[in-house]
Design a protein around this motif. Structure first.
Motif, PDB file in Angstrom:
ATOM      1  N   UNK A  46       0.821  -1.205   0.000  1.00 58.82           N
ATOM      2  CA  UNK A  46       0.000   0.000   0.000  1.00 58.82           C
ATOM      3  C   UNK A  46       0.864   1.268   0.000  1.00 58.82           C
ATOM      4  N   UNK A  47       2.028   1.228   0.665  1.00 61.33           N
ATOM      5  CA  UNK A  47       2.930   2.381   0.638  1.00 61.33           C
ATOM      6  C   UNK A  47       3.481   2.611  -0.765  1.00 61.33           C
ATOM      7  N   UNK A  48       3.828   1.533  -1.460  1.00 56.32           N
ATOM      8  CA  UNK A  48       4.321   1.666  -2.829  1.00 56.32           C
ATOM      9  C   UNK A  48       3.230   2.238  -3.741  1.00 56.32           C
ATOM     10  N   UNK A  49       1.999   1.773  -3.545  1.00 57.47           N
ATOM     11  CA  UNK A  49       0.888   2.316  -4.328  1.00 57.47           C
ATOM     12  C   UNK A  49       0.678   3.792  -4.027  1.00 57.47           C
ATOM     13  N   UNK A  50       0.909   4.171  -2.772  1.00 64.21           N
ATOM     14  CA  UNK A  50       0.764   5.584  -2.391  1.00 64.21           C
ATOM     15  C   UNK A  50       1.785   6.450  -3.121  1.00 64.21           C
ATOM     16  N   UNK A  51       3.013   5.958  -3.254  1.00 64.19           N
ATOM     17  CA  UNK A  51       4.049   6.706  -3.979  1.00 64.19           C
ATOM     18  C   UNK A  51       3.652   6.871  -5.445  1.00 64.19           C
ATOM     19  N   UNK A  52       3.163   5.794  -6.052  1.00 62.54           N
ATOM     20  CA  UNK A  52       2.733   5.868  -7.444  1.00 62.54           C
ATOM     21  C   UNK A  52       1.574   6.848  -7.600  1.00 62.54           C
ATOM     22  N   UNK A  53       0.633   6.819  -6.658  1.00 62.45           N
ATOM     23  CA  UNK A  53      -0.500   7.735  -6.709  1.00 62.45           C
ATOM     24  C   UNK A  53      -0.038   9.182  -6.589  1.00 62.45           C
ATOM     25  N   UNK A  54       0.939   9.437  -5.718  1.00 58.37           N
ATOM     26  CA  UNK A  54       1.465  10.793  -5.553  1.00 58.37           C
ATOM     27  C   UNK A  54       2.091  11.291  -6.856  1.00 58.37           C
ATOM     28  N   UNK A  55       2.850  10.437  -7.530  1.00 58.34           N
ATOM     29  CA  UNK A  55       3.445  10.827  -8.812  1.00 58.34           C
ATOM     30  C   UNK A  55       2.365  11.123  -9.847  1.00 58.34           C
ATOM     31  N   UNK A  56       1.314  10.312  -9.851  1.00 55.00           N
ATOM     32  CA  UNK A  56       0.208  10.541 -10.774  1.00 55.00           C
ATOM     33  C   UNK A  56      -0.459  11.882 -10.508  1.00 55.00           C
ATOM     34  N   UNK A  57      -0.633  12.216  -9.230  1.00 48.89           N
ATOM     35  CA  UNK A  57      -1.248  13.495  -8.876  1.00 48.89           C
ATOM     36  C   UNK A  57      -0.407  14.677  -9.341  1.00 48.89           C
ATOM     37  N   UNK A  58       0.919  14.541  -9.247  1.00 52.52           N
ATOM     38  CA  UNK A  58       1.802  15.625  -9.682  1.00 52.52           C
ATOM     39  C   UNK A  58       1.606  15.884 -11.182  1.00 52.52           C
ATOM     40  N   UNK A  59       1.625  14.816 -11.971  1.00 56.14           N
ATOM     41  CA  UNK A  59       1.440  14.965 -13.419  1.00 56.14           C
ATOM     42  C   UNK A  59       0.056  15.527 -13.728  1.00 56.14           C
ATOM     43  N   UNK A  60      -0.950  15.019 -13.014  1.00 55.87           N
ATOM     44  CA  UNK A  60      -2.317  15.466 -13.252  1.00 55.87           C
ATOM     45  C   UNK A  60      -2.489  16.939 -12.886  1.00 55.87           C
ATOM     46  N   UNK A  61      -1.830  17.385 -11.830  1.00 55.63           N
ATOM     47  CA  UNK A  61      -1.905  18.793 -11.439  1.00 55.63           C
ATOM     48  C   UNK A  61      -1.303  19.686 -12.523  1.00 55.63           C
ATOM     49  N   UNK A  62      -0.212  19.239 -13.142  1.00 60.94           N
ATOM     50  CA  UNK A  62       0.399  20.002 -14.234  1.00 60.94           C
ATOM     51  C   UNK A  62      -0.571  20.128 -15.400  1.00 60.94           C
ATOM     52  N   UNK A  63      -1.233  19.012 -15.750  1.00 61.48           N
ATOM     53  CA  UNK A  63      -2.226  19.042 -16.829  1.00 61.48           C
ATOM     54  C   UNK A  63      -3.374  19.978 -16.467  1.00 61.48           C
TER      55      UNK A  63
END
Length: 286
Positions: free
Chosen positions: A129-146
């Motif tokens: 779940x921690x690894x998934x959280x890191x992946x989700x955080x990276x996704x949010x960063x990209x999505x925020x840029x978009x």
């Protein structure tokens, strides 16, 4: 000699500290293993980014001028309103991936190998779940840029914006434990993916994520206002400064106090589903 200073009490304290320390170390080792796996299979991360980006573009430019928010049908107003919902949907839809990953590990017998090792029982699931959280955080960063590219802006300062993203990630982490329980309860990754998505669609659409809840029938409106997903969306909008002028805030307690409601819901979900998932893990067979 006092009880506090007795050798037995000191030994018990060391055992507790050592057990907690071992659990943290084991969880980080498993998290590292899953992060390395994600790096080696980058298409998983890339495909995970495509869907939320599509939602941003489609809802912003296809539906933006058709949905009234706070009495305005201005597309730019709707884009401000929309983004917190897209962010929340993105972190919760990661649940299906978490469940599928654990189901795949079980199907391949990897979970049984972990269970045979001298490691903390909850470390396998916590690390995942921690690894998934890191992946989700990276996704949010990209999505925020978009989102910034299509016109979304933060109006309440950096600290409140960070708090908003923190609440979104906490919700995503809470839902990843639901995904973990689903992954442990089914026999194939395909079933885990279906089981992880089938309940997410009504949860995210019977909410205030994409349209104001006051436009819904009474029963659905009550469900939406007490939906944990809606509480986090409302909290994020409030912290980002994205509540449109003239937008009517419902009288329901979670909508009046969305930050507290989001925290309470997320913590309750983590405590409940982590307990159930770890218990299931201890008794699960491949």
């Amino acid at each position: 000699m006092s009880v506090i200073g007795s050798p037995a009490s000191r030994a018990a304290a060391l055992r507790v500290h050592g057990g907690l320390g071992r659990s943290v170390r084991d969880s980080l080792v498993v998290a590292k293993r899953n992060l390395i796996r994600m790096i080696r299979i980058p298409e998983v991360v890339i495909f995970g980014l495509i869907q939320p980006i599509m939602f941003v573009v489609l809802f912003s430019y296809v539906f933006g001028g058709s949905i009234a928010v706070g009495g305005s049908t201005d597309p730019s107003t709707y884009r401000q309103f929309l983004m917190a919902g897209i962010f929340a949907q993105t972190v919760t839809f990661a649940t299906a991936g978490a469940g599928a990953g654990i189901a795949d590990d079980m199907h391949k017998g990897l979970i049984d190998r972990f269970r045979s090792l001298p490691m903390a029982r909850g470390a396998v699931l916590t690390g995942r779940t921690l690894a998934d959280l890191v992946q989700t955080a990276l996704t949010l960063v990209v999505l925020a840029v978009v989102a910034v590219i299509v016109g979304w802006r933060i109006h309440e300062g950096v600290l409140k914006a960070v708090a908003g993203f923190a609440l979104l990630l906490l919700l995503g982490y809470a839902f990843s434990w639901i995904g973990a329980l689903i992954g442990l309860s089914v026999r194939t990754p395909e079933a885990a993916t279906s089981g992880g998505l089938i309940w997410l669609f009504p949860l995210t659409f019977i909410s205030n994520a994409f349209v104001p809840a006051d436009n819904m029938p009474m029963v659905l409106r009550n469900i939406a206002e007490w939906n944990p997903f809606s509480a986090t969306v409302q909290a994020a909008r409030q912290l980002f400064g994205n509540l449109p002028e003239g937008y009517p805030v419902p009288a329901a307690w979670p909508m009046q106090h969305p930050v507290w409601a989001s925290l309470i819901w997320s913590v309750l979900i983590i405590v409940l589903f982590r307990t159930l998932a770890v218990r299931k893990f201890r008794s699960a067979t491949a």
